[in-house]
Design a protein around this motif. Structure first.
Motif, PDB file in Angstrom:
ATOM      1  N   TRP A 479       0.831  -1.207   0.000  1.00 46.29           N
ATOM      2  CA  TRP A 479       0.000   0.000   0.000  1.00 46.29           C
ATOM      3  C   TRP A 479       0.862   1.252   0.000  1.00 46.29           C
ATOM      4  N   HIS A 482       2.219   2.136  -3.293  1.00 49.83           N
ATOM      5  CA  HIS A 482       1.204   2.803  -4.110  1.00 49.83           C
ATOM      6  C   HIS A 482       1.049   4.263  -3.694  1.00 49.83           C
ATOM      7  N   VAL A 486       1.610   7.426  -6.411  1.00 47.53           N
ATOM      8  CA  VAL A 486       0.632   8.412  -6.887  1.00 47.53           C
ATOM      9  C   VAL A 486       1.034   9.835  -6.522  1.00 47.53           C
ATOM     10  N   TYR A 517      -2.748  10.623   1.352  1.00 49.79           N
ATOM     11  CA  TYR A 517      -3.010   9.926   0.089  1.00 49.79           C
ATOM     12  C   TYR A 517      -3.366  10.963  -0.966  1.00 49.79           C
ATOM     13  N   GLY A 519      -3.791  10.213  -4.354  1.00 54.16           N
ATOM     14  CA  GLY A 519      -4.539   9.683  -5.493  1.00 54.16           C
ATOM     15  C   GLY A 519      -6.010  10.056  -5.390  1.00 54.16           C
ATOM     16  N   SER A 520      -6.804   9.568  -6.327  1.00 51.25           N
ATOM     17  CA  SER A 520      -8.225   9.909  -6.331  1.00 51.25           C
ATOM     18  C   SER A 520      -8.992   9.072  -5.321  1.00 51.25           C
ATOM     19  N   PRO A 522     -11.926   7.591  -5.860  1.00 56.70           N
ATOM     20  CA  PRO A 522     -12.351   6.325  -6.463  1.00 56.70           C
ATOM     21  C   PRO A 522     -11.236   5.270  -6.494  1.00 56.70           C
ATOM     22  N   THR A 523      -9.995   5.697  -6.734  1.00 53.51           N
ATOM     23  CA  THR A 523      -8.887   4.742  -6.718  1.00 53.51           C
ATOM     24  C   THR A 523      -8.682   4.183  -5.315  1.00 53.51           C
ATOM     25  N   TYR A 524      -8.759   5.056  -4.325  1.00 48.47           N
ATOM     26  CA  TYR A 524      -8.634   4.624  -2.929  1.00 48.47           C
ATOM     27  C   TYR A 524      -9.714   3.601  -2.589  1.00 48.47           C
ATOM     28  N   GLY A 526     -11.346   1.739  -4.556  1.00 46.69           N
ATOM     29  CA  GLY A 526     -11.093   0.508  -5.301  1.00 46.69           C
ATOM     30  C   GLY A 526     -10.098  -0.396  -4.593  1.00 46.69           C
ATOM     31  N   TRP A 527      -9.036   0.212  -4.038  1.00 47.73           N
ATOM     32  CA  TRP A 527      -8.052  -0.560  -3.276  1.00 47.73           C
ATOM     33  C   TRP A 527      -8.693  -1.214  -2.058  1.00 47.73           C
TER      34      TRP A 527
END
Length: 542
Positions: A479, A482, A486, A517, A519-520, A522-524, A526-527
């Protein structure tokens, strides 16, 4: 015998789940824990619910997310019952809203107020946490859930003499419940971040003299707040499904999201028209709804920075003051953008003075005011708008000890880690609702997702007779890789701010790190959902 002494000798109280904090996260988590049939208790340091909206009562405090995108979405009836008075609600209204939630669900019967948590220690033999509060009470619990917020640990500056001041002084994040009257007073505000900007706007209306001590200017943009008419509120209620669907699909859960075009993919005329449009619209659109490359392309960022700088020059009459208010060490949007209402016009008032405390640093607080390197100022009131030890400060103020007595503070000394911001290896059965590297942005949208994710994990454990959950070191490492990935290429990572873990008022917070974090949302999600869908892959369950 005193009440405190009686409480200190009270036996340890045992619960299935303990939640630290009765803000938005803690209230919603308590509702979900009850649905699981768990015997739960919330420990809250204050005397009422609300968290951020309980403690931050400073003048001008309000949302900068649209009110109707900020409230809870899980209760359809409450959405239809509640009316927001303004597009960006003031603090008292938000506190009333959260008290309405507490009333509707009868939450206070499971909340212990004036219970500031001082330690939480894991015991491997019994698979329980022992939690202690400042009043001497002790609790034992199977599950520990932190709802302590990302911006909830106020920090004072390190100037000598703070305790010597004979007048009134307040930190914006610890504002008293009683009104503070500035009429005819000589007032100092130290700091020009988000809370400073909101405070300055209000204090300038009545103070005899307001002196603003600014170390680092921030790029600010107009809020464009306004009243919501009954007709508008009815239309908003009819669109709630659409509003929350929009929040779930955007980058930061706001109603705004980056424009798909690049800054230089349009003509100069189109570009200027678009920027003017954003500057004239409500909310964070100019920050999070701008051209897609504004926060990654240096030339693109220079365009928007020059645009906003010229707006400041137009609004501030004294050219020297205008230049002091224009940031020179970071581009627009690379730090958190405060939203304002006639903030820059404040500096046109004869009762307002701006002091550049980078050029003439504050040397000490005196019994009568503030001394800088070139002058001494007398004040009746000093306001410290010096912000928070963000993201991990609230964790550092509690003695969390996991397996083998390892402290969370020691584990995070070189930078916080996590698994999707909610679990940490070495700290079994501890769940963080707004832990490090959670998707932030429009916070209540993150809160609802994270509470539901933790609740689903607890339900899974119930269904399978599992007693212990802990992130694996390998999952945390993956994690964090990632999280680092990003963050690459963001101009904000080149700037000192709470968003990069830097705080001049906190020891050990002078090194820039990936502190959130980036990133977006939605990406979060999703993870996090992927972990659950794969049977909680990366979470050791037994």
């Amino acid at each position: 015998m005193s009440a405190t002494a009686t409480e200190a000798s009270a036996p340890t109280q045992t619960y299935d789940a303990l939640v630290i904090g009765a803000g938005m996260s803690g209230l919603y988590q308590l509702i979900r824990l009850r649905e699981l049939g768990l015997n739960a208790r919330v420990l809250e340091a204050g005397t009422g619910v609300g968290g951020t909206w309980y403690w931050n009562r400073y003048p001008g405090c309000r949302f900068d997310s649209e009110s109707y995108s900020y409230g809870f979405s899980f209760d359809k009836d409450l959405l239809q019952e509640w009316s927001w008075s303004e597009h960006f609600a003031p603090q008292p209204e938000t506190e009333r809203y959260l008290n309405r939630v507490a009333d509707k669900y009868d939450l206070r019967r499971d909340i212990r107020f004036r219970a500031r948590v001082t330690f939480a220690h894991w015991d491997e033999a019994s698979l329980t946490w022992t939690v202690g509060t400042e009043d001497g009470n002790r609790y034992r619990t199977r599950f520990l859930i932190t709802a302590i917020g990302a911006l909830s640990a106020p920090t004072m500056p390190t100037f000598p003499g703070i305790e010597d001041f004979k007048g009134q002084s307040f930190h914006t994040g610890l504002w008293p419940k009683e009104p503070v009257d500035f009429t005819g007073k000589r007032v100092a505000v130290i700091g020009t971040g988000a809370s400073g900007v909101q405070t300055i706007q209000e204090v300038a209306k009545t103070a005899a003299q307001l002196t603003v001590f600014q170390r680092t200017p921030n790029w600010c943009a107009p809020l464009h707040n306004g009243k919501i008419t009954p007709e508008e509120m009815a239309a908003i209620r009819a669109r709630y499904d659409e509003i929350f669907a929009r929040c779930n699909e955007t980058f930061s859960c706001f109603l705004h999201t980056p424009d798909p075009r690049g800054t230089f993919e349009v003509t100069e005329e189109e570009r200027n028209a678009f920027l003017e449009k954003l500057y004239g619209e409500r909310g964070f659109g100019i920050w999070v709804g701008n051209f897609k490359d504004m926060l990654t392309n240096r030339q693109a960022n220079r365009v928007i920075s020059d645009f906003v700088a010229n707006k400041i020059r137009q609004r501030v009459k004294d050219p020297k003051v205008a230049e002091l208010l224009i940031p020179k060490n970071h581009g627009f949007g690379t730090r958190r953008v405060p939203l304002e209402t006639r903030y820059y016009e404040v500096y046109n008032q004869p009762n307002v003075l701006l002091v550049d405390s980078k050029a003439t640093p504050i040397e000490r607080i005196t019994p009568t005011g503030i001394r800088t390197s070139d002058a001494e100022y007398a004040f009746d009131i000093i306001i410290y708008a010096t912000g928070f030890d963000a993201l991990r400060g609230a964790f550092d103020r509690i003695d969390f000890r996991g397996k083998d007595g390892v402290t969370l503070k020691e584990l995070w000394k070189d930078g916080a880690t996590s698994l999707v911001g909610m679990l940490q290896d070495g700290f079994p059965n501890m769940f963080m609702l707004l832990g490090p590297h959670t998707a932030l942005g429009n916070i209540p949208r993150s809160i609802e997702f994270n509470v539901d994710w933790v609740t689903a994990l607890l339900r899974h454990m119930q269904a399978h007779g599992l007693k212990r959950a802990e992130a694996t070191p390998e999952a945390v490492e993956t994690w964090m890789e990632h999280v680092m990935e990003v963050a690459q290429g963001l101009l904000s990572m080149e700037v000192d701010s709470w968003m990069t873990g830097v705080n001049i008022n906190v020891a050990g917070r002078q090194v820039r790190r990936v502190a959130r974090y980036t990133g977006s949302a939605p990406t979060y999600r999703g993870w996090a959902n992927g972990i659950a869908e794969r049977g909680y892959e990366g979470v050791a369950l037994r």
